[in-house]
Design a protein around this motif. Sequence first.
Motif, PDB file in Angstrom:
ATOM      1  N   GLU A 297      16.808  -6.577  -0.718  1.00 51.89           N
ATOM      2  CA  GLU A 297      16.107  -7.212  -1.829  1.00 51.89           C
ATOM      3  C   GLU A 297      14.647  -6.765  -1.874  1.00 51.89           C
ATOM      4  O   GLU A 297      14.101  -6.482  -2.947  1.00 51.89           O
ATOM      5  N   GLY A 300      14.511  -3.085  -2.977  1.00 54.30           N
ATOM      6  CA  GLY A 300      14.766  -2.972  -4.409  1.00 54.30           C
ATOM      7  C   GLY A 300      13.551  -3.372  -5.225  1.00 54.30           C
ATOM      8  O   GLY A 300      13.193  -2.715  -6.208  1.00 54.30           O
ATOM      9  N   ALA A 301      12.893  -4.465  -4.814  1.00 50.28           N
ATOM     10  CA  ALA A 301      11.702  -4.914  -5.537  1.00 50.28           C
ATOM     11  C   ALA A 301      10.556  -3.918  -5.409  1.00 50.28           C
ATOM     12  O   ALA A 301       9.723  -3.803  -6.308  1.00 50.28           O
ATOM     13  N   GLY A 303      10.891  -0.820  -5.543  1.00 52.92           N
ATOM     14  CA  GLY A 303      11.200   0.357  -6.352  1.00 52.92           C
ATOM     15  C   GLY A 303      12.126   1.338  -5.675  1.00 52.92           C
ATOM     16  O   GLY A 303      12.344   2.445  -6.184  1.00 52.92           O
ATOM     17  N   GLU A 412      14.822   4.165 -10.072  1.00 50.24           N
ATOM     18  CA  GLU A 412      13.815   3.134 -10.306  1.00 50.24           C
ATOM     19  C   GLU A 412      12.563   3.749 -10.946  1.00 50.24           C
ATOM     20  O   GLU A 412      12.356   4.960 -10.924  1.00 50.24           O
ATOM     21  N   ARG A 504       4.853  -4.744 -10.356  1.00 45.26           N
ATOM     22  CA  ARG A 504       6.291  -4.471 -10.453  1.00 45.26           C
ATOM     23  C   ARG A 504       7.046  -5.206  -9.350  1.00 45.26           C
ATOM     24  O   ARG A 504       8.137  -5.746  -9.585  1.00 45.26           O
ATOM     25  N   PHE A 505       6.471  -5.211  -8.166  1.00 46.66           N
ATOM     26  CA  PHE A 505       7.116  -5.888  -7.042  1.00 46.66           C
ATOM     27  C   PHE A 505       7.254  -7.381  -7.333  1.00 46.66           C
ATOM     28  O   PHE A 505       8.328  -7.966  -7.126  1.00 46.66           O
ATOM     29  N   ARG A 506       6.207  -8.000  -7.819  1.00 44.91           N
ATOM     30  CA  ARG A 506       6.265  -9.425  -8.131  1.00 44.91           C
ATOM     31  C   ARG A 506       7.238  -9.702  -9.269  1.00 44.91           C
ATOM     32  O   ARG A 506       7.999 -10.674  -9.237  1.00 44.91           O
ATOM     33  N   ALA A 507       7.232  -8.837 -10.295  1.00 42.29           N
ATOM     34  CA  ALA A 507       8.126  -9.030 -11.436  1.00 42.29           C
ATOM     35  C   ALA A 507       9.587  -8.927 -11.020  1.00 42.29           C
ATOM     36  O   ALA A 507      10.467  -9.543 -11.633  1.00 42.29           O
ATOM     37  N   ALA A 508       9.837  -8.146  -9.958  1.00 40.00           N
ATOM     38  CA  ALA A 508      11.209  -7.982  -9.472  1.00 40.00           C
ATOM     39  C   ALA A 508      11.605  -9.068  -8.485  1.00 40.00           C
ATOM     40  O   ALA A 508      12.692  -9.008  -7.893  1.00 40.00           O
ATOM     41  N   GLY A 509      10.755 -10.066  -8.304  1.00 38.33           N
ATOM     42  CA  GLY A 509      11.087 -11.195  -7.430  1.00 38.33           C
ATOM     43  C   GLY A 509      10.529 -11.079  -6.024  1.00 38.33           C
ATOM     44  O   GLY A 509      10.813 -11.938  -5.182  1.00 38.33           O
ATOM     45  N   GLY A 510       9.729 -10.048  -5.751  1.00 43.29           N
ATOM     46  CA  GLY A 510       9.161  -9.884  -4.428  1.00 43.29           C
ATOM     47  C   GLY A 510       8.003 -10.834  -4.178  1.00 43.29           C
ATOM     48  O   GLY A 510       7.303 -11.240  -5.108  1.00 43.29           O
TER      49      GLY A 510
END
Length: 598
Positions: A297, A300-301, A303, A412, A504-510
Motif C-alpha cells: 500500500e 503504491g501510494a 507511485g 504510475e 500524490r502520496f497523500r491523495a493516494a491514501g499515504g
Amino acid sequence: MRTSIATVSLSGSLTEKLTAASRAGFDGVEIFENDLLASPLTPEEVRARCADLGLGIDLYQPMRDIEAVPEEEFGRNLRRARHKFEVMRRLGADTVLVCSSVHPLAVDDDALAADQLSRLADLAREFGIRVAYEALAWGRHVSTYDHAWQIVESAGHPALGTCLDSFHILSRGSDPKGVEDIPGEKIFFLQLADAPLLAMDVLQWSRHYRCFPGQGGFDVAGLVGHVLRAGYDGPLSLEVFNDVFRQAEAGPTAVDAHRSLLVLQEALGVAQLPAPVVPTGVAFAELVTPDAEPVSEVLGALGFARTARHRSKPVDLWQAGEARVLVNTGPAARRDGTGLAAIGLESPDPSGAARRAEALLAPVLPRRRAIEDAPLDAVAAPDGTELFFCATDRPELPNWRADFEDVEHTPEAAGVRRIDHLALVQPWHHFDEATLFHRSVLGLAAQESVDVADPYGLLRSRAVTSADGEVRIALSVGAAPADDTVHAQHIALSTDDVVAAARRFRAAGGLLLPMPANYYDDLAARFEFADGELETYRGLGILYDRDMHGEFRHCYTRTVGRVFFELVQRDGGYRGYGAQNAPVRLAAQHAARRLTGG
C-alpha cells in the motif's frame, strides 16, 4: 607480514579470545597479564592451546613502574620480574613489554633509568627473554618514543630494545619520521591502534577510545611506513582499549581487527589484494515481510507499480522510475515486521567485487536458488544486510532481472526517479566496523561522523558514498533499545518535485509524518521563502535544509514494521542528508509511535 593482536582488545575468557584470534586469521597474540591471571589454564596449557590454534605468543605484557626508582624499590622490581620471566618461560613467550614508569617515587634521571633497565635485561637474558621498553604518553618522566629510545641506546644492552606504539606516538603529536633513526633490530615490537581525534585527557582517551587502524583519525599507515623503513621485520600487532570492543562478541571483533590490518598492509604496498570495485548504483532494495499488504500500500501510494514476480520465490518487484524495491514474503520474512534485508549494488565487475569482499573476510552467502536462477555473488555486511553485486544492464553477465517474469500493470504517474540513499541502523557494537567494511570492501568514501540528538539519547551517523554520489549509504547507531522502531532502516527516494510527490502520496491514501509547528517557526527565522512556500511545507510535513552547494527538501512516510521511506529533492548539488533536521524527525517519530502504540 605476521599479524598479532593483544588479548585485551577482545572480550571474553582467555580461551575465547585465543579462539577468536585464530579463526580470524591472526598469526600470534600478545597475552595481557590480567587475562592469564584470570584464566583457569596453567601457562603450559595456554602454550599448548596457542600451538593447537596455530598462534605464536609474540609478547607478554605489561611490566610497569620498573625504572628510575630508589634502589630498594628496584630490588623489589627485580624480584617481581624474575617471577614473571619464569611464567613467560612456561608460556613460551620471549619478549616482555615494559612501560615507562608512572611510579610516584620515579625520578627524572635518564642515567639511572638506563642502568636499571640494563640490569633488568641482564636478568631477562638468563631466561632467553628480550625487554621492549615503551614510552607511555602519560609517563611520569618518559612520555615520547624518542626519549625512550635515547635511554635504550644509552643502556646499550643486546636484550633491551624499544616498543613503538602508534597511539602513544600520534596522540602526543610527535613527529614519527624520527623513527627511521632507530636501528630496525632495536625495534623489538610494534603495537598499533587508531583513535578518533578528541580533546581530552590522554589516559582516558587511550583507555576507552582506541580503535582499529582505518577507523579513527590517526595516520597509522604513515607511522608504519617509517617503522618499516627503519628495518623492522616483526609482527604488526593490535593493542586496542575500547569499551565497545570489550563488550562485543569476540569473533566478529577479531575479524574486524584482522580486516583492518589487511587494509593497512595494502595501503603500505606489502600485501596485494583484489582491487576495489566501486559500485555504480543501487540495483534494488529488498524488503522482507510476513505480510506484503501494508508495504504494498505504501509503495503504491509512492507511485511504485508491481511490475514483475520471481519465477520460483514469493518475491515481487515494485518499480518507479529507476527505483526498484523487492518485497519478499518467503521463509526469510522477519517476525517483527517489514525490514530491509538486502541491497543490490550495480557493479562494473561483480565477480571482482566478490573476490575483494572475500579477501577482506566478508562472509560469502550461500543462496537457495533454482537451476535457472542467475548466479549472483553476495556477501554479508557487519549488520547482516545482504549485499548483492549486480549487472542489471549487462547482457554478457548474469542478470538478476531475468529471474523475474513481468506482470500486467498500469504505469504510475512520474514522480520517484531513483533511490537517493539508504539508511542502515547498526547494532551498537558494529558502527566503526561498518564504516571500515563499506570503505575497504566497497571502496566507498567515508564522510565525517555526525552526532544527532535523539530525545532519548545520542545518535551517531556517518555516510559512505561513491565519488559521483550514485551510491549513498548512511550508517547510524543510537542508544535507544534494540526494539525501538524509531531507529529503523529507511529508503530515500529521489524526486524532482517533493511537493508534488508528497501531495500524490497523500491523495493516494499515504500517511506522511507530521512535523511540529515550532520547527517551521524556526525555519521562518533562518531562511527567506517565497509567499506560501513555508505554509506548503508545514501542511505536508516537508523539512528544509541548504548547504554551500544547494538546497534539500524532504519528508517521511510513517513506519511500516521496521522500515520507512523518505522523499527527497536535491537542488544545486546539495551533498548532505538533512542532518540538521534529524532531531526533529526523530522526535516526530517517537510521538507518532506513542500515538499508534507501535
